[in-house]
Design an enzyme around this catalytic site. Structure first.
Site, PDB file in Angstrom:
ATOM      1  N   GLU A  48      17.017  64.251 111.558  1.00 16.32           N
ATOM      2  CA  GLU A  48      16.009  63.240 111.259  1.00 16.32           C
ATOM      3  C   GLU A  48      15.905  63.023 109.748  1.00 16.32           C
ATOM      4  OE1 GLU A  48      11.091  63.331 111.522  1.00 16.32           O
ATOM      5  OE2 GLU A  48      12.308  65.066 112.121  1.00 16.32           O
ATOM      6  N   LEU A  50      13.779  62.212 106.588  1.00 14.38           N
ATOM      7  CA  LEU A  50      12.374  62.425 106.289  1.00 14.38           C
ATOM      8  C   LEU A  50      11.919  61.511 105.154  1.00 14.38           C
ATOM      9  CD1 LEU A  50      12.450  66.325 106.374  1.00 14.38           C
ATOM     10  CD2 LEU A  50      11.612  64.801 108.182  1.00 14.38           C
ATOM     11  N   ASP A 160      14.822  81.844 105.638  1.00 14.88           N
ATOM     12  CA  ASP A 160      15.249  81.447 104.301  1.00 14.88           C
ATOM     13  C   ASP A 160      14.175  80.533 103.715  1.00 14.88           C
ATOM     14  OD1 ASP A 160      16.673  81.071 101.995  1.00 14.88           O
ATOM     15  OD2 ASP A 160      18.216  79.776 102.865  1.00 14.88           O
TER      16      ASP A 160
END
Length: 258
Positions: A48, A50, A160
């Site tokens: 997606e 953003l 992470d």
């Protein structure tokens, strides 16, 4: 819906499948928003796209609460990978390190066997660490039961969670929202994600932590254990980038081994 493609023709086998599996695993009810996977193949991952937003205290506190709920979704054991992940990886797209996966009953054993000793071997293989570093790592491993604090069940970790993997986006209500990207997802200790947020200075970190405490109060002494949980990612930076990260890792090892 617009997509963003991550691609690498010589990506390690399973790299993008592991990332996609991690993103899907982290998308839990009540948890943070996670970037949606549109397609995954051996050499690329479509995500997606953003819309950029600005960091804001309200969004930071909301993210902290949601992060606690994601952690609370849990994992079967320390070290397990998300369903569908083939191998574990930690590091940038152009040079990811193998991240040892498996199943451990306790966090100290997992941290020693799947994180500290493997990153030492990786560093020795690249000429970054030496015999003195091995001695220091073993000294820390011997102290892990005492350093680790109260027992915690395995949490569902991003793995992470440095500031660059928090994408501040424009929310539906006109404000901002945090979206998670680029995980190294696994079952681990909740304090590891929190320590990663502090390692490179996430925006509005105090608000994030306050929101987290609202949803899941930390065990006593968490602040004293931040360095312990930062040791592995700092050592990875030493292996990948050398320079000042090597001395930072050595100073932290000395502090923890004392």
């Amino acid at each position: 819906m617009a997509s963003f493609r991550k691609a690498r023709r010589d990506a390690p086998e399973g790299f993008f499948a592991t990332e996609a599996a991690g993103l899907r695993w982290l998308a839990v009810d009540g948890g943070p928003r996670v970037v949606r996977v549109h397609d995954v193949q051996d050499h690329h991952l479509d995500l997606e796209r953003l819309a950029p937003g600005e960091p804001a205290p309200r969004a930071a506190r909301a993210f902290g609460r949601a992060l606690a709920r994601m952690h609370d979704a849990g994992a079967p054991a320390f070290g397990v990978l998300p369903p569908g992940a083939r191998r574990g990886f930690f590091g940038p797209l152009d040079d990811p390190l193998e991240m040892v996966a498996g199943s451990w009953d306790t966090w100290p054993t997992f941290y020693a066997e799947a994180r500290l000793r493997p990153v030492l071997r990786q560093g020795r293989g690249r000429g970054v660490f030496d015999d003195r570093d091995e001695t220091a790592v073993e000294a820390v491993c011997e102290r892990l039961v005492d350093l680790a604090g109260p027992d915690e069940p395995p949490a569902r970790l991003h793995g992470d969670l440095w500031s660059g993997n928090l994408q501040w986006t424009a929310g539906d209500d006109g404000g901002s929202e945090v979206v998670l990207i680029d995980p190294a997802a696994h079952g681990g200790h909740r304090e590891t994600d929190l320590a990663m947020l502090a390692l490179f200075g996430a925006p509005y970190l105090d608000e994030i932590l306050a929101g987290y405490e609202d949803a899941h109060p930390s065990a006593a002494g968490r602040r004293d254990r931040v360095g312990l949980h930062q040791l592995y990612p700092l050592a990875v930076h030493a292996v990948l980038f050398g320079g000042g990260y090597v001395e930072q890792t050595r100073r932290l090892l000395a502090d923890l081994a004392a």
